[in-house]
Structures are given as structure tokens and as C-alpha cells.
Scaffold this motif. Structure first.
Motif, PDB file in Angstrom:
ATOM      1  N   ARG A 176       0.872  -1.113   0.150  1.00 20.53           N
ATOM      2  CA  ARG A 176      -0.139   0.046   0.105  1.00 20.53           C
ATOM      3  C   ARG A 176       0.840   1.309  -0.092  1.00 20.53           C
ATOM      4  NH1 ARG A 176      -4.810  -0.306   3.693  1.00 20.53           N
ATOM      5  NH2 ARG A 176      -5.316  -1.798   2.009  1.00 20.53           N
ATOM      6  N   HIS A 177       1.946   1.139   0.616  1.00 19.05           N
ATOM      7  CA  HIS A 177       2.804   2.530   0.803  1.00 19.05           C
ATOM      8  C   HIS A 177       4.169   2.384  -0.028  1.00 19.05           C
ATOM      9  CE1 HIS A 177       0.394   2.383   4.427  1.00 19.05           C
ATOM     10  NE2 HIS A 177       0.240   3.552   4.184  1.00 19.05           N
ATOM     11  N   GLY A 178       4.173   1.427  -0.974  1.00 20.32           N
ATOM     12  CA  GLY A 178       5.374   1.261  -1.639  1.00 20.32           C
ATOM     13  C   GLY A 178       5.375   2.121  -3.154  1.00 20.32           C
ATOM     14  N   SER A 179       6.411   2.174  -3.396  1.00 22.96           N
ATOM     15  CA  SER A 179       6.431   3.216  -4.659  1.00 22.96           C
ATOM     16  C   SER A 179       6.912   2.603  -5.832  1.00 22.96           C
ATOM     17  CB  SER A 179       7.197   4.437  -4.353  1.00 22.96           C
ATOM     18  OG  SER A 179       8.373   3.986  -4.047  1.00 22.96           O
ATOM     19  N   ARG A 180       7.313   1.318  -5.994  1.00 28.78           N
ATOM     20  CA  ARG A 180       7.849   0.484  -7.001  1.00 28.78           C
ATOM     21  C   ARG A 180       6.851  -0.244  -7.838  1.00 28.78           C
ATOM     22  NH1 ARG A 180      13.834  -1.534  -4.589  1.00 28.78           N
ATOM     23  NH2 ARG A 180      14.469   0.645  -3.838  1.00 28.78           N
ATOM     24  N   GLY A 181       5.728   0.025  -7.626  1.00 27.24           N
ATOM     25  CA  GLY A 181       4.799  -0.912  -8.290  1.00 27.24           C
ATOM     26  C   GLY A 181       4.671  -2.079  -7.863  1.00 27.24           C
ATOM     27  N   PRO A 182       3.881  -3.165  -8.472  1.00 29.55           N
ATOM     28  CA  PRO A 182       3.482  -4.403  -8.004  1.00 29.55           C
ATOM     29  C   PRO A 182       4.657  -5.286  -7.711  1.00 29.55           C
ATOM     30  CG  PRO A 182       2.849  -4.338 -10.047  1.00 29.55           C
ATOM     31  CD  PRO A 182       3.214  -2.726  -9.713  1.00 29.55           C
ATOM     32  N   PHE A 183       4.633  -6.056  -6.624  1.00 33.76           N
ATOM     33  CA  PHE A 183       5.713  -7.006  -6.390  1.00 33.76           C
ATOM     34  C   PHE A 183       5.363  -8.337  -7.008  1.00 33.76           C
ATOM     35  CE2 PHE A 183       3.274  -7.236  -2.249  1.00 33.76           C
ATOM     36  CZ  PHE A 183       2.867  -8.691  -2.519  1.00 33.76           C
ATOM     37  N   SER A 184       4.206  -8.656  -7.346  1.00 32.93           N
ATOM     38  CA  SER A 184       3.811  -9.849  -7.863  1.00 32.93           C
ATOM     39  C   SER A 184       2.661  -9.393  -9.225  1.00 32.93           C
ATOM     40  CB  SER A 184       3.142 -10.817  -7.211  1.00 32.93           C
ATOM     41  OG  SER A 184       2.730 -11.990  -7.660  1.00 32.93           O
ATOM     42  N   GLN A 185       2.619 -10.137 -10.439  1.00 33.41           N
ATOM     43  CA  GLN A 185       1.828 -10.156 -11.219  1.00 33.41           C
ATOM     44  C   GLN A 185       1.605 -11.695 -11.698  1.00 33.41           C
ATOM     45  OE1 GLN A 185       4.414  -6.833 -13.201  1.00 33.41           O
ATOM     46  NE2 GLN A 185       2.628  -6.744 -14.545  1.00 33.41           N
ATOM     47  N   ARG A 186       0.485 -11.985 -12.099  1.00 40.44           N
ATOM     48  CA  ARG A 186       0.116 -13.409 -12.215  1.00 40.44           C
ATOM     49  C   ARG A 186      -1.253 -13.468 -13.257  1.00 40.44           C
ATOM     50  NH1 ARG A 186       4.433 -14.198 -10.571  1.00 40.44           N
ATOM     51  NH2 ARG A 186       4.960 -15.210  -8.753  1.00 40.44           N
ATOM     52  N   LEU A 187      -1.144 -14.570 -13.959  1.00 35.22           N
ATOM     53  CA  LEU A 187      -2.431 -14.998 -14.721  1.00 35.22           C
ATOM     54  C   LEU A 187      -2.949 -16.142 -14.090  1.00 35.22           C
ATOM     55  CD1 LEU A 187      -4.204 -14.643 -17.443  1.00 35.22           C
ATOM     56  CD2 LEU A 187      -2.735 -16.318 -18.575  1.00 35.22           C
TER      57      LEU A 187
END
Length: 217
Positions: free
Chosen positions: A89-100
Motif C-alpha cells: 500500500r505504501h510502496g512506490s515501486r509498483g506491484p511485487f507480483s503479477q500473475r495470470l
């Protein structure tokens, strides 16, 4: 707040961080059409915005995790497919995980959830923030073999677990990951543990399941 990799995709690497696993992946292949009743139900229950607040540790509070999922088209993989992002929530580097995730209906009461990573995840970042349906091909994703979860309807919710020892991870000396998943209207709950070749749990011992609650918009 201290951050740890944790979520429906990570506890602490779940649903298996690709940079930690390095095993059990192969190019995706087309799946046959099946009964879609249970898979359509699961897709609806997974879709949308969710948030989780991990339990505090002795070192302090952990950052909340936001999760968003939206429908995509992947006709060669299955009729029901969701793109999922998780980030702090308070991160600034975008998502740490992306999945299908692709949901296959095995009967009206059972379904299988298959997991894929992306060949080029950066090209899809923020996908759910933009309207329109994206079409993905098998060449754009890699299936995490052995990490599928078979889910069964239990009257008002789905329960599921990985099978066998093929959902590989190398985190903290583990050989494979064991995951259990509970899916209800408004909540997704995951417990994940790393197991070594002797069958001993080497991480996730005593850890509380991580619960994602639906964010009402």
C-alpha cells in the motif's frame, strides 16, 4: 512499516515468486474446453479489489497489501482468466507480483486454478486501471507446473489445496510449497508452507493464514 513478500501470491513467496522458484515452469499449452459452472463462480469471487493486513511480527507492523484482479481473454488457455497484481500500500515501486490465473471447471462443484507468470510483466503493469479486454496468448505466459490448486464447493465457499510435491521453491532450503486456499464471497484466505525433501516444514510454521477482504467501491 517493515515489508515482507507475502500474499495470495506470496507467503513469503506465494503464489510463488518466480525469482525465488526457478523450477517447474514451461511454456503454456492450450487447454481443452470443460464445463464452466464452477470456474465461472470462482472467477466472479476472485475478481475485483482486495486488501490484506498481515499479522504483526516481533519486529513490528507489516505494510498492508493491495490486490486487484480483472478479466482478460486467453482463449487458448481457458474460458475464465484473470490478471492479478499485488503491491504494498505504501510502496512506490509498483506491484511485487503479477500473475495470470486460469480457472477450469472440472464439474459443477469442482474447479482447478492454474497459475502463470509473464514473459514481459512490465508491459502489463497497471492493466486493471484501464478499460478494455486484453487478449493473451500461450507464448506470453509460462505455467507454474505443479502449483495448480483443485478447489471444491463446500456449501457456501470453495476449499482447495495443491497436490503432490511439484510446486517447487528454493526459499530457505525448501523443496516444494504446500498451499491451502479458502474462497468465500468477499474474502480469499491463503496459507502457504515450504517443505523440504524429508517432509519437514522449513518456513511458514505457525504462520497465520493471510486473508484478503474485498474492498467495496
Amino acid at each position: 512499516m517493515r515489508r515482507v513478500v507475502i500474499g495470495i501470491l506470496l507467503i513469503p513467496g506465494a503464489l510463488g515468486a518466480a525469482w525465488l522458484t526457478g523450477h517447474g515452469n514451461e511454456l503454456a499449452v492450450a487447454a481443452p474446453m470443460r464445463d464452466q459452472a464452477a470456474s465461472a463462480r470462482l472467477t466472479r469471487m476472485f475478481e475485483g479489489r482486495f486488501a490484506a493486513q498481515p499479522e504483526p511480527t516481533p519486529e513490528g507492523a507489516l505494510d498492508a497489501i493491495d490486490r486487484v484482479s480483472c478479466r482478460v481473454s486467453a482463449p487458448e488457455l481457458g474460458a475464465q482468466a484473470l490478471y492479478v497484481e499485488e503491491g504494498y500500500r505504501h510502496g512506490s515501486r509498483g506491484p511485487f507480483s503479477q500473475r495470470l490465473y486460469v480457472f477450469d471447471g472440472r464439474s459443477r462443484e469442482q474447479a482447478r486454478m492454474r497459475e502463470y507468470t509473464f514473459v514481459d510483466p512490465s508491459s502489463l503493469r497497471g492493466l486493471c486501471e484501464h478499460p478494455g479486454r486484453v487478449t493473451l496468448s500461450p507464448a506470453e505466459v509460462t505455467e507454474r507446473l505443479g502449483c495448480a490448486i483443485d478447489l471444491r464447493w463446500k456449501g457456501d465457499h470453495f476449499e482447495g489445496v495443491t497436490r503432490g510435491h511439484e510446486c517447487r521453491t528454493v526459499l530457505n532450503g525448501a523443496h516444494h510449497t504446500k498451499r491451502t486456499l479458502d474462497v468465500r464471497d468477499g474474502a480469499l484466505t491463503l496459507r502457504e508452507q515450504g517443505v523440504d525433501t524429508r517432509g519437514d516444514v522449513v518456513w511458514g510454521v505457525g504462520a497465520m493464514p493471510l486473508r484478503f477482504d474485498r474492498v467495496r467501491e
